[in-house]
Design a protein around this motif. Structure first.
Motif, PDB file in Angstrom:
ATOM      1  N   ASN A  43       0.843  -1.193   0.000  1.00  0.00           N
ATOM      2  CA  ASN A  43       0.000   0.000   0.000  1.00  0.00           C
ATOM      3  C   ASN A  43       0.880   1.246   0.000  1.00  0.00           C
ATOM      4  N   LYS A  44       1.542   1.509  -1.116  1.00  0.00           N
ATOM      5  CA  LYS A  44       2.446   2.664  -1.183  1.00  0.00           C
ATOM      6  C   LYS A  44       1.699   3.968  -1.403  1.00  0.00           C
ATOM      7  N   TYR A  45       0.581   3.910  -2.117  1.00  0.00           N
ATOM      8  CA  TYR A  45      -0.171   5.114  -2.457  1.00  0.00           C
ATOM      9  C   TYR A  45      -1.649   4.908  -2.175  1.00  0.00           C
ATOM     10  N   ILE A  46      -2.313   5.997  -1.778  1.00  0.00           N
ATOM     11  CA  ILE A  46      -3.764   5.999  -1.792  1.00  0.00           C
ATOM     12  C   ILE A  46      -4.144   6.814  -3.022  1.00  0.00           C
ATOM     13  N   ASN A  47      -4.956   6.232  -3.886  1.00  0.00           N
ATOM     14  CA  ASN A  47      -5.380   6.864  -5.130  1.00  0.00           C
ATOM     15  C   ASN A  47      -6.852   7.225  -5.016  1.00  0.00           C
ATOM     16  N   CYS A  49     -10.030   9.080  -6.988  1.00  0.00           N
ATOM     17  CA  CYS A  49     -10.495   9.486  -8.306  1.00  0.00           C
ATOM     18  C   CYS A  49     -10.748  10.997  -8.345  1.00  0.00           C
ATOM     19  N   LYS A  50     -10.270  11.651  -9.411  1.00  0.00           N
ATOM     20  CA  LYS A  50     -10.445  13.097  -9.554  1.00  0.00           C
ATOM     21  C   LYS A  50     -11.892  13.483  -9.807  1.00  0.00           C
ATOM     22  N   TYR A  51     -12.680  12.538 -10.316  1.00  0.00           N
ATOM     23  CA  TYR A  51     -14.037  12.858 -10.727  1.00  0.00           C
ATOM     24  C   TYR A  51     -15.102  12.295  -9.799  1.00  0.00           C
ATOM     25  N   ASP A  52     -14.731  11.344  -8.975  1.00  0.00           N
ATOM     26  CA  ASP A  52     -15.667  10.739  -8.024  1.00  0.00           C
ATOM     27  C   ASP A  52     -14.873  10.339  -6.780  1.00  0.00           C
ATOM     28  N   THR A  53     -14.907  11.178  -5.748  1.00  0.00           N
ATOM     29  CA  THR A  53     -14.085  10.938  -4.557  1.00  0.00           C
ATOM     30  C   THR A  53     -14.516   9.704  -3.776  1.00  0.00           C
ATOM     31  N   ASN A  54     -15.648   9.107  -4.132  1.00  0.00           N
ATOM     32  CA  ASN A  54     -16.053   7.850  -3.495  1.00  0.00           C
ATOM     33  C   ASN A  54     -15.229   6.674  -4.010  1.00  0.00           C
ATOM     34  N   LYS A  55     -14.540   6.880  -5.128  1.00  0.00           N
ATOM     35  CA  LYS A  55     -13.691   5.831  -5.699  1.00  0.00           C
ATOM     36  C   LYS A  55     -12.257   6.068  -5.250  1.00  0.00           C
ATOM     37  N   CYS A  56     -11.798   5.244  -4.342  1.00  0.00           N
ATOM     38  CA  CYS A  56     -10.411   5.351  -3.890  1.00  0.00           C
ATOM     39  C   CYS A  56      -9.908   3.967  -3.500  1.00  0.00           C
ATOM     40  N   PHE A  57      -8.587   3.789  -3.581  1.00  0.00           N
ATOM     41  CA  PHE A  57      -7.997   2.496  -3.273  1.00  0.00           C
ATOM     42  C   PHE A  57      -6.505   2.670  -3.007  1.00  0.00           C
ATOM     43  N   PHE A  58      -5.919   1.686  -2.338  1.00  0.00           N
ATOM     44  CA  PHE A  58      -4.486   1.646  -2.116  1.00  0.00           C
ATOM     45  C   PHE A  58      -3.851   0.826  -3.227  1.00  0.00           C
ATOM     46  N   ALA A  59      -2.632   1.218  -3.617  1.00  0.00           N
ATOM     47  CA  ALA A  59      -1.935   0.494  -4.675  1.00  0.00           C
ATOM     48  C   ALA A  59      -0.434   0.707  -4.552  1.00  0.00           C
ATOM     49  N   LYS A  61       1.306   1.669  -7.148  1.00  0.00           N
ATOM     50  CA  LYS A  61       1.689   2.680  -8.129  1.00  0.00           C
ATOM     51  C   LYS A  61       0.649   3.787  -8.218  1.00  0.00           C
ATOM     52  N   ILE A  62       1.015   4.823  -8.963  1.00  0.00           N
ATOM     53  CA  ILE A  62       0.146   5.969  -9.209  1.00  0.00           C
ATOM     54  C   ILE A  62      -0.649   5.705 -10.490  1.00  0.00           C
ATOM     55  N   TYR A  63      -1.919   6.085 -10.506  1.00  0.00           N
ATOM     56  CA  TYR A  63      -2.782   5.882 -11.668  1.00  0.00           C
ATOM     57  C   TYR A  63      -3.200   7.226 -12.258  1.00  0.00           C
ATOM     58  N   ASP A  64      -3.323   7.274 -13.594  1.00  0.00           N
ATOM     59  CA  ASP A  64      -3.826   8.475 -14.269  1.00  0.00           C
ATOM     60  C   ASP A  64      -5.289   8.674 -13.888  1.00  0.00           C
ATOM     61  N   GLY A  65      -5.693   9.930 -13.767  1.00  0.00           N
ATOM     62  CA  GLY A  65      -7.069  10.244 -13.417  1.00  0.00           C
ATOM     63  C   GLY A  65      -7.343  10.186 -11.924  1.00  0.00           C
ATOM     64  N   TYR A  66      -6.281   9.995 -11.145  1.00  0.00           N
ATOM     65  CA  TYR A  66      -6.423   9.902  -9.695  1.00  0.00           C
ATOM     66  C   TYR A  66      -5.443  10.849  -9.009  1.00  0.00           C
ATOM     67  N   HIS A  67      -5.877  11.407  -7.895  1.00  0.00           N
ATOM     68  CA  HIS A  67      -4.956  12.113  -7.003  1.00  0.00           C
ATOM     69  C   HIS A  67      -4.285  11.030  -6.175  1.00  0.00           C
ATOM     70  N   SER A  68      -2.970  11.008  -6.176  1.00  0.00           N
ATOM     71  CA  SER A  68      -2.240   9.962  -5.456  1.00  0.00           C
ATOM     72  C   SER A  68      -1.403  10.573  -4.347  1.00  0.00           C
ATOM     73  N   PHE A  69      -1.481   9.970  -3.168  1.00  0.00           N
ATOM     74  CA  PHE A  69      -0.729  10.428  -2.009  1.00  0.00           C
ATOM     75  C   PHE A  69       0.074   9.261  -1.445  1.00  0.00           C
ATOM     76  N   ASP A  70       1.359   9.512  -1.164  1.00  0.00           N
ATOM     77  CA  ASP A  70       2.125   8.509  -0.427  1.00  0.00           C
ATOM     78  C   ASP A  70       1.969   8.809   1.064  1.00  0.00           C
ATOM     79  N   ARG A  71       2.620   8.026   1.891  1.00  0.00           N
ATOM     80  CA  ARG A  71       2.489   8.172   3.347  1.00  0.00           C
ATOM     81  C   ARG A  71       2.822   9.593   3.815  1.00  0.00           C
ATOM     82  N   ASP A  72       3.949  10.126   3.372  1.00  0.00           N
ATOM     83  CA  ASP A  72       4.382  11.443   3.841  1.00  0.00           C
ATOM     84  C   ASP A  72       3.479  12.564   3.327  1.00  0.00           C
ATOM     85  N   GLN A  73       3.029  12.456   2.086  1.00  0.00           N
ATOM     86  CA  GLN A  73       2.135  13.472   1.537  1.00  0.00           C
ATOM     87  C   GLN A  73       0.795  13.492   2.282  1.00  0.00           C
TER      88      GLN A  73
END
Length: 123
Positions: A43-47, A49-59, A61-73
């Motif tokens: 679980n390096k990033y929480i992603n 969705c830029k268009y629907d904040t109800n859609k989020c997941f840990f992964a 890697k970083i995905y296009d179309g998503y705001h991605s945050f690592d632990r420190d961010q």
């Protein structure tokens, strides 16, 4: 039976005061500990969705179309929210220096996670 509404009201008030009187550093530390528990190599990033904040997941890697945050961010974002909450009272603006920020979109999750972590540490 007549005292049950009083106990319920007192319990709600007590929980409310517990949230209101927490030191901001304690809130920040508790949320930081929860974030540390959640993130891992898997679980390096929480992603989010830029268009629907109800859609989020840990992964991993970083995905296009998503705001991605690592632990420190994520810790930095939560730290900013906790320490930069302003309120207006009697026409004057004050910075909140005690308690969990109230009224924002993140207030409920911050309160829930902080108190859950306190309970976990107590047990």
């Amino acid at each position: 039976v007549a005292f049950l509404p009083f106990i319920s009201a007192y319990a709600s008030f007590s929980r409310f005061m517990n949230i209101m009187l927490l030191d901001l550093k304690e809130v920040d530390d508790m949320i930081g500990e929860v974030i540390d528990l959640i993130f891992s190599e898997r679980n390096k990033y929480i992603n989010i969705c830029k268009y629907d904040t109800n859609k989020c997941f840990f992964a991993k890697k970083i995905y296009d179309g998503y705001h991605s945050f690592d632990r420190d961010q994520l810790k930095e974002a939560v730290h900013f929210i906790i320490y930069h909450t302003y309120i207006v009272f009697a026409g004057k603006v004050f910075i909140q220096v005690l308690g969990i920020p109230m009224g924002g979109n993140s207030s409920s999750p911050i309160a829930d996670l902080t108190l859950a972590k306190r309970e976990f540490n107590f047990m």
